[in-house]
Design a protein around this motif. Structure first.
Motif, PDB file in Angstrom:
ATOM      1  N   TYR A   1       0.834  -1.208   0.000  1.00  0.00           N
ATOM      2  CA  TYR A   1       0.000   0.000   0.000  1.00  0.00           C
ATOM      3  C   TYR A   1       0.870   1.260   0.000  1.00  0.00           C
ATOM      4  O   TYR A   1       0.546   2.256  -0.651  1.00  0.00           O
ATOM      5  N   ALA A   2       1.972   1.211   0.732  1.00  0.00           N
ATOM      6  CA  ALA A   2       2.842   2.389   0.816  1.00  0.00           C
ATOM      7  C   ALA A   2       3.487   2.674  -0.535  1.00  0.00           C
ATOM      8  O   ALA A   2       3.556   3.827  -0.968  1.00  0.00           O
TER       9      ALA A   2
ATOM     10  N   GLY B   1       0.853   4.077  -2.713  1.00  0.00           N
ATOM     11  CA  GLY B   1       0.376   5.380  -2.244  1.00  0.00           C
ATOM     12  C   GLY B   1       1.373   6.484  -2.486  1.00  0.00           C
ATOM     13  O   GLY B   1       0.995   7.615  -2.808  1.00  0.00           O
ATOM     14  N   ASN B   2       2.648   6.202  -2.317  1.00  0.00           N
ATOM     15  CA  ASN B   2       3.692   7.187  -2.610  1.00  0.00           C
ATOM     16  C   ASN B   2       5.024   6.474  -2.714  1.00  0.00           C
ATOM     17  O   ASN B   2       5.684   6.210  -1.707  1.00  0.00           O
TER      18      ASN B   2
END
Lengths: 512, 326
Positions: B200-201, B204-205
């Motif tokens: 997810y990280a 996300g970025n």
């Protein structure tokens, strides 16, 4: 005293809520022809939301906007623009792979009779605007090839060239060099003399005396003070912004220096493509436990690049020797640097620091997730237990750990980043513009944290383009100019004049 | 309830509500819909798409896209079938390697995982955009399938191999078992494993993830490898169910799985979404297809309606996001 008839733009009773946040709560603002009203307030006070409403980015939930006494409603920014409201946003909004000219006249390109873009006129008009702003680049240059400061000037040029009657500038000087700031102030004076009304958001008090006529102070989504600048003292402004007595000066505690913890010799980072051959050129530094090393330089001095190189972000291109705790290291990735006890809080929080779709807890634990596992699985309760002390230590204001990080103010986001790194128990903290875009009170808190961490025995490198900040925080000050180290001062020797002198390109050339 | 959790809850709730309304409507419109047989039928029909879509969810969460899963499905199935049926001749050693059913299955999975790994390496080490890298792999895998099969189906694979697609265990069809176990595994992976959080990280970025010291490249390679392996699983199911490896198996399946992921509320820009959302997305598509079939709606109209559903789902998501962001 200006009269009511001067009023160009008047907003009254403006309300705006976002889920969980009441951003604006009955705000009134008046802007007069030929005057500049400075809009002051902490981050999260609602300044940017108000500007977004005035420029048509989103509609207010309630309230009226009057332009020349007539009520107006904007469906989108274009309608606001057509009615003469121009805005320079805090963040850059340029199309990187279009030229300077195409960016400045985007959406209002001059056309030939056949309906094609009239490039001759486009470039001529652009050249004229650039001349006014003293930016020496060709109109056909790609925006991507400009420095950040120059891009900011292009952004300003776009608003200025639209001949707006109301011009909104949201922290326009945050990435400008001293010279560019001077030119901007000149342009502001000229616009005022031609009757343009200007709204100016800033956190830099020293700018007020130069350009400002009226001051409006916001706090918690309301206007809490309106006055002529001449009627206000700096203390009074800070008091109103904070809503409480604020101690003005940050008191640094005396440094207790330990052994050398970080040493870098002749760090060099060649540039990519066109531009300067070296972004960082033979820069050496030494840092001891308990010490705050301030790195000062103008935009483009190589400050960020130096930190990135130390942090292992440019392993292929960079050269030089680094040792941590007396041991030679060779970082091939940020991972190596983190394992050696380094941490980097980047300049651009949203781009490099935060994972915006994630919660406060997930952002804070991202670098230390290993320590929150239970049986190899992520345990939310253990994660919360591990991260909460850090969140509390840095006094992060958030309704809950599950709050999305994007909903926090800039100051609180920065505190989450600090909490994230402290949770990895680092020995060396690299802080790149730790207070950029952060309000006065959060700034003071961050200063206190930096001081506290140094006392706890960490070594800190603080990069900043704000001279007072560097002087207040640092035990030693290192000055960079165009990629080279031009001076180093002890705290006692670091006067504003000396430091600035070393940071200015032309002067530095004479000195070295 | 906190802002992020309630937002996620309502996104989930919306999909559930849509599904419930569809089921209700179909119960009223057709007396053949709400029968046990039809229920198993729907689950069996979505199993292949769900296997692909779990992988696609991981890829999309990481901020990428995988256009090659349908082609990888075909090649994995064909290789498993070919090895099982004919074995492989190694002229250098003058031997003919014969494969057991288990051996062929493992080989099929390896082919899927290997091609997925190639995708990951192309995207990370060689910096190709995921769209381009997997588009290339799509063509390569399609071509290799044709070369391996000579353009003809490989049929007659034996009853033990047939168990994967047509067998039952505790009177539940095997594909449904496989799909359920995979869902359970990957819900755990995305929610509770460190790898999941890192995924997810990264989506996300990516820059922030890199600066935080995450193994961004390793995570991406793992994601594409898993997507490839899951395409391999899907390939085995398809091949086994038909008792033949079709050279054109899985044509266009990558688009169906992207549709399921998107209907399930996962953001194409990465970092936002869930495997459970994708399960709902697959169910919605499955129920829709099944219902339209029962109602004797022409397959051509089925496609049109599916398209409208995709657009509606994303449009509703966007409208909600507009209220939530900024």
């Amino acid at each position: 005293m200006p009269t009511a008839s001067d009023i160009v733009l008047e907003a009254a009773g403006i309300e705006k809520s976002f889920p969980g946040v009441r951003a604006l709560d009955g705000v009134a603002l008046r802007v007069r022809a030929g005057r500049l009203v400075a809009l002051l307030g902490e981050n999260g006070a609602g300044k940017s939301t108000l500007m977004n409403i005035l420029s048509g980015v989103y509609p207010p939930d309630a309230g009226t906007i009057r332009l020349d006494g007539r009520e107006v409603r904007f469906a989108n920014p274009r309608e606001a623009q057509a009615l003469g409201i121009g805005i320079v946003h805090q963040e850059l909004n340029l199309v990187r792979y279009l030229s300077v000219a195409e960016n400045i006249f985007l959406g209002r390109e001059p056309l030939t009779v056949t309906g094609l873009i009239d490039y001759r006129k486009l470039h001529a008009d652009t050249a004229a605007v650039l001349k006014r702003l003293d930016l020496a680049v060709a109109p056909g240059t790609l925006v991507a090839d400009l420095r950040v400061g120059q891009q900011q000037v292009v952004e300003i040029a776009r608003a200025v060239s639209a001949e707006a009657r109301v011009l909104i500038l949201d922290e326009p000087t945050s990435s400008l060099s001293a010279h560019e700031v001077e030119v901007l102030f000149g342009v502001i004076a000229e616009l005022k003399s031609r009757g343009v009304a200007i709204i100016y958001i800033t956190h830099k008090f020293e700018e007020l005396a130069r350009v400002c006529d009226d001051v409006t102070i916001m706090r918690d989504g309301r206007v809490v003070g309106e006055a002529l600048l001449t009627e206000l003292t700096r203390d009074a402004i800070v008091r109103q912004m904070a809503g409480r007595e604020a101690k003005e000066v940050f008191q640094k505690s005396p440094a207790v220096l330990g052994s050398e913890i970080l040493r870098a010799d002749e760090i060099t980072l060649p540039g990519e493509g066109a531009g300067r051959p070296f972004l960082v050129e033979k820069v050496s530094l030494s840092l001891r436990r308990g010490e705050v090393l301030g790195v000062f330089g103008l935009v483009g001095a190589g400050r960020t690049e130096l930190l990135e190189t130390l942090f292992g972000l440019h392993p292929e291109r960079s050269t030089g020797r680094v040792s941590v705790n007396g041991q030679a290291v060779n970082f091939t990735s940020p991972r190596d640097a983190i394992a050696a006890g380094l941490a980097l809080a980047p300049e651009d929080r949203k781009r490099d620091g935060l994972v915006l779709p994630m919660s406060v807890a997930a952002n804070a634990s991202l670098a230390s997730l290993d320590r929150t596992l239970r049986g190899g699985l992520v345990s939310e309760s253990r994660e919360a237990a591990y991260i909460t002390p850090y969140i509390e230590r840095f006094r992060v204001k958030t309704p809950s750990l599950h709050q999305l990080i994007v909903n926090l103010s800039g100051g609180n986001q920065q505190k989450v980043i600090l909490a994230k790194w402290l949770a990895t128990s680092p020995k060396i903290l690299l802080l790149d513009e730790p207070t950029r875009g952060i309000d006065v009170n959060a700034k003071r808190e961050i200063y206190a944290f930096i001081d506290e961490l140094a006392r706890a025995g960490l070594g800190l490198v603080v990069v900043s383009s704000e001279l007072p900040e560097i002087l207040a925080l640092s035990d030693r000050v290192m000055v960079l100019c165009e990629g080279r180290k031009t001076a180093e001062f002890s705290r006692a020797d670091a006067t504003p004049e000396r430091v600035l002198h070393a940071a200015l390109p032309d002067l530095a050339a004479i000195v070295s | 309830m906190s802002a992020s959790k309630s937002a996620a809850f309502f996104a989930r709730f919306r999909s559930l509500l849509a599904l419930a309304l569809m089921v209700l409507a179909l119960c009223l419109l057709s007396d053949r819909f709400l029968t046990p047989d039809n229920g198993w039928n729907i689950l069996r029909q979505i199993s292949v798409n769900l296997c692909l879509s779990i992988g696609m969810t991981l890829v999309i969460l990481s901020g990428g896209i995988d256009l090659s899963v349908g082609a990888i499905l075909a090649l994995s199935g064909a290789i498993a079938a070919g090895l099982l049926k004919h074995g492989i001749a190694l002229p250098a050693f003058d031997v003919l390697l014969q494969f057991t059913t288990a051996g062929a299955i493992v080989a099929g999975l390896f082919v899927g995982a290997g091609l997925g790994w190639c995708n990951g390496v192309a995207i990370t080490r060689f910096q190709l955009p995921p769209f381009v890298a997997t588009l290339g792999m799509f063509s390569i895998a399609r071509g290799l399938t044709m070369l391996w099969t000579g353009g003809f189906p490989i049929t007659g694979l034996g009853s033990s191999f047939g168990e994967i697609g047509t067998g039952t265990f505790l009177s539940v069809p095997m594909p449904v078992w496989i799909m359920s176990v995979l869902v359970a595994i990957f819900v755990l992976v995305t929610r509770r494993l460190r790898f999941g959080r890192h995924l997810y990280a990264v989506g996300g970025n990516e820059r922030a993830a890199r600066l935080t010291g995450l193994h961004v490249n390793r995570i991406k390679i793992a994601v594409y490898t898993l997507a490839g392996a899951l395409a391999g699983v899907a390939g085995l199911i398809v091949t086994s169910r038909l008792d033949s490896a079709q050279p054109n198996a899985g044509l266009g399946y990558e688009l169906d799985s992207i549709a399921a992921v998107v209907i399930g509320g996962t953001s194409l820009s990465g970092g936002r979404g869930s495997v459970t959302g994708t399960v709902l997305g697959c169910l919605i598509i499955g129920v829709l297809n099944n219902g339209l079939f029962l109602l004797n709606v022409s397959p051509f109209w089925q496609q049109v309606i599916k398209g409208v559903v995709i657009l509606l789902a994303v449009a509703i998501d966007k409208m909600n996001a507009r209220g939530r962001d900024s």
